[in-house]
Scaffold this motif. Structure first.
Motif, PDB file in Angstrom:
ATOM      1  N   UNK A   1       0.808   0.292   8.988  1.00  0.00           N
ATOM      2  CA  UNK A   1       2.118   0.083   8.591  1.00  0.00           C
ATOM      3  C   UNK A   1       2.370   0.650   7.015  1.00  0.00           C
ATOM      4  N   UNK A   2       1.341   1.100   6.467  1.00  0.00           N
ATOM      5  CA  UNK A   2       1.273   1.735   5.221  1.00  0.00           C
ATOM      6  C   UNK A   2       2.350   2.910   5.440  1.00  0.00           C
TER       7      UNK A   2
ATOM      8  N   UNK B   1       0.812   3.013  -5.325  1.00  0.00           N
ATOM      9  CA  UNK B   1       0.014   3.765  -5.830  1.00  0.00           C
ATOM     10  C   UNK B   1      -0.191   5.481  -5.470  1.00  0.00           C
ATOM     11  N   UNK B   2      -0.048   5.558  -3.968  1.00  0.00           N
ATOM     12  CA  UNK B   2       0.030   6.816  -3.265  1.00  0.00           C
ATOM     13  C   UNK B   2       1.323   7.508  -3.813  1.00  0.00           C
TER      14      UNK B   2
ATOM     15  N   UNK C   1       2.281  -7.439   0.921  1.00  0.00           N
ATOM     16  CA  UNK C   1       2.068  -7.137  -0.455  1.00  0.00           C
ATOM     17  C   UNK C   1       0.752  -5.943  -0.722  1.00  0.00           C
ATOM     18  N   UNK C   2       0.060  -6.180  -0.022  1.00  0.00           N
ATOM     19  CA  UNK C   2      -1.095  -4.926   0.126  1.00  0.00           C
ATOM     20  C   UNK C   2      -0.570  -3.787   0.285  1.00  0.00           C
ATOM     21  N   UNK C   3       0.263  -3.426   1.308  1.00  0.00           N
ATOM     22  CA  UNK C   3       0.733  -2.238   1.972  1.00  0.00           C
ATOM     23  C   UNK C   3       1.743  -1.863   0.511  1.00  0.00           C
TER      24      UNK C   3
ATOM     25  N   UNK D   1      -7.598  -8.406  10.524  1.00  0.00           N
ATOM     26  CA  UNK D   1      -6.334  -8.230  10.890  1.00  0.00           C
ATOM     27  C   UNK D   1      -5.669  -7.732   9.970  1.00  0.00           C
ATOM     28  N   UNK D   2      -5.820  -8.331   8.614  1.00  0.00           N
ATOM     29  CA  UNK D   2      -4.874  -7.641   7.525  1.00  0.00           C
ATOM     30  C   UNK D   2      -5.303  -6.243   7.241  1.00  0.00           C
TER      31      UNK D   2
END
Length: 579
Positions: free
Chosen positions: A442-443, A365-366, A357-359, A434-435
């Motif tokens: 993996x972004x 955004x990017x 989800x964060x990625x 870790x996150x």
């Protein structure tokens, strides 16, 4: 006149779209700095190390590690490349028995981590393994001195094991390009007397070189990131040297210096990949383009093609999966699925889901910022974000350790000054490290996939929205996000499975008494009891099958256009050179 007016209007819109709000510019800059943080910290740790460490590393550690790493990467490039390219050409250009099912089976080894395959091959082919024990019983041999058998725990064994799992990266890229090549071009070559082999060598293979460069680079980067397989099979790569120098010898600066050498290898692989794709563009006319139709093979060739395409599937997927199923049922390991195992499983799923989800959020955004503004800030941040996948997990863990501990100490000091109580480690103690490592690594998968999806959308849609007075937020919410949904779904599946399989970063950054499925399998294998971890390994493989099958289904059902298939093969790599 109308066309000139529309062009001028579009340019004026483009000028207005170049500036971003300060908060969005700050977010884009923060994402870029997050990717660079571990690399900068790593260089700082290496520079602060004792000057006596470097001569020791040069004399005793680096030569053997560099030689083993080069030999491993070269061997994997040759073996995995041969497997992937041969299988892709055969299933694309020819018909033979079993071709329909092999098209679906050939990518499945992507679901099996390299370290699990290495553990299984040792259990099956080592001197105390199933195969050699059966041979000794059958032939009456008493010891290894009575016969010869290939050694699994060796550099050639490691090359074969890792190639059997990593060849799908090359297969997917090669098949995508072979599918998009014009049939008329190949037919002309056949009328001029070109044989099947010459047709493949002179026409099909050179046209596929850009995609092949991406596929080979991905396979080599995965091999460089591996720590479980190479360590277990006795190959002392740079990754293993970083791990042993850091933990076994207690030298953080020495490990950082070796990691800097690894970064040089990574940059070399990226440069080789870019060189392989230099000035290579191929486009067929969509009006006259005809895709390659498989030609039936006759006689012994049809069965030879079946064997050549079946062997990689057996080595990379059927053998490991069958062994895990056998050990799970034979040892009644389903009884392991107790509260403790469920906690490890939920920890794995929770970390993977949260990181995914964060990625995806950062990638939106990017990519949206780069779409709204073509300035150097967004282009630079998007490029830096694409490099995260090229940094091995061991290097990421080493580079993140010091900054994250420093942030935890700063937060703890502020909390103690405000409340008078100790807070403890917030990031490192709650698996935050870790996150963050997952996000950085993996972004590039998400940004590559989303960029490829939006690049195929006509800018006229956004221009029309601007003429109707749509704000930037409405543009993203009502235009870009709906168009990115397919790419978001595929990227989410790939990132989720990569997070589950990731071992080096998880192993080095996990808090005390925290286990994931990957570290659980590693713990059993390091104690010489891998068979007891078969259930955890089987769960990893079964979960990984879902996105791989979805990827194959999407690729096989997509219209066979050069733009669609080529981007599907390369956009997830993080090596795409789009701004």
């Amino acid at each position: 006149m109308i066309a000139k007016t529309q062009t001028a209007f579009g340019r004026s819109l483009g000028r207005k779209a170049k500036s971003l709000p300060w908060w969005l510019s700050a977010a884009v800059a923060a994402i870029g700095l997050l990717i660079l943080l571990p690399v900068a910290a790593l260089i700082g740790i290496a520079a602060e190390g004792d000057a006596e460490i470097w001569p020791h590393l040069i004399a005793n550690v680096l030569p053997a590690s560099i030689i083993d790493t080069l030999a491993l990467l070269t061997g994997i490039g040759i073996v995995a490349g041969s497997m992937g390219i041969t299988a892709a050409w055969l299933v694309t250009a020819h018909r033979f028995p079993g071709r329909g099912i092999l098209v679906w089976l050939l990518p499945l080894p992507l679901a099996v981590p390299t370290y699990i395959t290495a553990y299984i091959y040792v259990e099956v082919f080592d001197s105390a393994g199933l195969v050699q024990m059966a041979l000794r019983d059958l032939m009456g041999w008493r010891s290894r001195t009575d016969y010869w058998f290939p050694e699994v725990r060796s550099l050639p064994g490691c090359i074969l094991v890792m190639s059997a799992v990593l060849y799908p990266y090359i297969y997917i890229a090669a098949r995508a390009m072979f599918l998009t090549q014009s049939a008329s071009m190949l037919e002309v070559a056949r009328t001029l007397g070109a044989s099947r082999i010459k047709l493949f060598r002179i026409i099909a293979l050179p046209l596929a070189r850009p995609a092949l460069a991406v596929g080979v680079s991905l396979a080599l980067l995965e091999a460089l990131n591996d720590i479980g397989a190479s360590e277990y099979l006795g190959v002392r790569t740079l990754t293993v040297s970083v791990y042993t120098t850091w933990l076994n010898r207690g030298s953080l600066p020495g490990a950082a210096q070796i990691a800097c050498v690894m970064l040089a290898f990574v940059m070399g692989l990226i440069l080789i990949e870019r060189y392989g794709r230099r000035d290579r563009r191929y486009a067929a006319s969509p009006k006259r383009h005809r895709n390659v139709h498989p030609v039936p093979l006759r006689g012994a060739r049809r069965w030879a093609a079946t064997v050549l395409c079946t062997v990689p599937v057996v080595l990379g997927f059927i053998l490991p999966t069958a062994f895990l199923l056998r050990e799970t049922f034979r040892g009644s390991l389903f009884g392991q699925f107790d509260a403790e195992f469920l906690a490890h499983f939920l920890t794995t799923i929770g970390l993977s889901v949260f990181a995914t989800c964060v990625v995806l959020l950062l990638a939106v955004v990017l990519v949206s910022s780069a779409r709204l503004s073509k300035g150097p800030l967004t282009a630079g941040a998007l490029f830096i974000g694409g490099l995260g996948y090229a940094v091995p997990g061991t290097v990421l863990a080493l580079g993140l350790m010091t900054p994250l501990v420093g942030i935890d100490n700063l937060i703890g000091t502020l909390w103690r000054s405000l409340t008078g109580e100790r807070l403890g480690l917030l990031l490192m103690g709650a698996a935050g490290g870790i996150v963050i490592a997952y996000v950085i690594r993996f972004l590039s998968i998400a940004t590559g996939s989303l960029s490829a999806g939006l690049d195929r959308v006509s800018p006229s849609l956004e221009d029309a929205a601007r003429t109707l007075g749509a704000s930037r937020r409405e543009m993203v919410r009502r235009i870009q996000l709906p168009l990115m949904r397919p790419a978001l779904a595929s990227a989410a599946l790939l990132i989720f499975v990569d997070c589950i399989k990731e071992l080096p970063a998880t192993l080095l950054l996990r808090p005390l008494n925290t286990e994931t499925l990957s570290t659980l399998v590693y713990t059993y294998a390091s104690r010489g009891r891998f068979e007891d971890g078969s259930l955890a390994a089987l769960v990893i493989v079964l979960v990984g099958l879902v996105p791989v099958i979805q990827l194959v289904r999407s690729a096989e059902s997509r219209p066979r256009t050069e733009e669609g298939l080529d981007s599907s093969a390369t956009s997830f790599s993080g090596l795409d050179d789009r701004p």
